[in-house]
Enzyme design. Structure first.
Site, short mmCIF file in Angstrom:
data_model
loop_
_atom_site.label_atom_id
_atom_site.label_comp_id
_atom_site.label_asym_id
_atom_site.label_seq_id
_atom_site.Cartn_x
_atom_site.Cartn_y
_atom_site.Cartn_z
N SER A 176 0.85 -1.19 0.00
CA SER A 176 0.00 0.00 0.00
C SER A 176 0.88 1.24 0.00
CB SER A 176 -0.87 0.00 1.26
OG SER A 176 -1.38 1.30 1.51
N TYR A 189 -1.92 -1.17 10.43
CA TYR A 189 -2.09 -1.58 9.02
C TYR A 189 -0.87 -1.16 8.19
CZ TYR A 189 -3.95 -1.30 4.20
OH TYR A 189 -4.14 -1.40 2.84
#
Ligand code: NAD
Ligand code: MG
Length: 282
Positions: A176, A189
């Site tokens: 990401s 995360y």
């Protein structure tokens, strides 16, 4: 630049369902032409029921691959992906279960092998995220859930797959943009997504002698079920990127096709940044 239309307000619980999203994400561009780049290959895609994983499944199928997808519990989404793959002339198995379970990770790979007899491309892509205002709100159960889903499963699926992978096969990991720029509300995360970058780089070196390539994709804001399931406000999602809009899964999946096929034969240990123009590096 012309501003895109705002996304209507909507909320879901994790895992989000693609069937409930408005507007529906674009899975593959109308004009996308396959050219047998993955003919006779078998790909295993975690989180392949929806979002980026579904789009990768459909693109791989259009390029000639058979597909196994793993998902948590979104049966309707998984069935639709399977139908879309079959409509491309490929075969598809769907496997429901919890990738936090180490034994399940082994079973997934064995199911793929017993169906197709081989495995050529592993796409580690399943994830969850839980936004919190402070580190103090990230309790141990959340920490376990995030790390076990987002990075332990990548280790375990890859470990189970390794004995079936041969020269020319490859592994593609979804990270990401948050791995590179950090995220104030997704500290755990983003940490798993950073671990995925290091996992990819390290494993690429470890497997280079076997001529198995390991790469990744680091998406920016992409319109998938994860978004309405985890963000309070989706109306401005992606508008802060240089391109001023969120990306569609159809704009991410071609990067996986490139990394899965022979076109990228001299590429390993790398990430493709599909993020609407945020410049990563330095
Ligand atoms: P998505 O919700 O469509 O896909 C995530 C999938 O993970 C789900 O379909 C779910 O079935 C699966 N999953 C979650 N926990 C699981 C578990 N314990 N066991 C089995 N399966 C499990 O959302 P997406 O956005 O397509 O996410 C795909 C990947 O893209 C993720 O790794 C995510 O971190 C990454 N990503 C997404 C964005 C974005 O803006 N959408 C941005 C950067 C990175
Ligand atoms: Mg899903």
């Amino acid at each position: 630049m012309k501003k895109e239309k705002k996304i209507p307000d909507q909320t879901q619980r994790q895992p989000g369902k693609e069937t409930k999203m408005k507007p529906q994400p674009e899975i593959i561009r109308k004009g996308y032409k396959g050219s047998e780049k993955l003919k006779n290959k078998v790909a295993l895609i975690t989180g392949g029921d929806s979002g980026i994983g579904r789009s990768v499944a459909v693109h791989f199928a259009r390029e000639g691959a058979n597909i196994a997808i793993v998902y948590l519990e979104e049966d309707k989404d998984a069935k639709k992906t399977s139908e879309m793959v079959k409509a491309e002339g490929s075969d598809c198995i769907i496997i429901a279960g919890d990738l936090r379970d180490a034994v399940f990770c082994e079973k997934v790979v064995e199911q793929c092998i017993s169906k197709f007899g081989k495995l050529n491309v592993v796409v580690n892509n399943a994830a969850m995220q839980f936004a919190q205002d402070s580190l103090l709100q990230i309790n141990d159960p959340q920490l376990h859930q995030t790390f076990e889903t987002n990075i332990y499963s990548y280790f375990r699926i890859t470990r189970a797959a390794l004995k079936y992978l041969n020269e020319g096969d490859c592994i593609i990991n979804t990270s990401s943009v948050t791995a590179y720029r950090g995220s104030d509300h997704l500290i755990d995360y983003a940490s798993t997504k950073g671990a995925i970058v290091s996992f990819t780089r390290s494993l690429s070196k470890n497997l280079a002698a076997k001529k198995i390539r390991v790469n990744g994709v680091a998406p920016g804001p992409i319109w998938t079920p994860l978004i309405p399931a985890t963000l309070d406000n989706v109306s401005d999602f992606g508008r802060d990127t240089p391109l001023g809009r969120p990306g569609q899964p159809s704009e991410v999946a071609p990067a996986y096709v490139y990394l899965a096929c022979e076109d990228s034969s001299y590429v390993t240990g790398q990430f493709i940044h599909v993020n609407g123009g945020e410049i990563i590096g330095g």
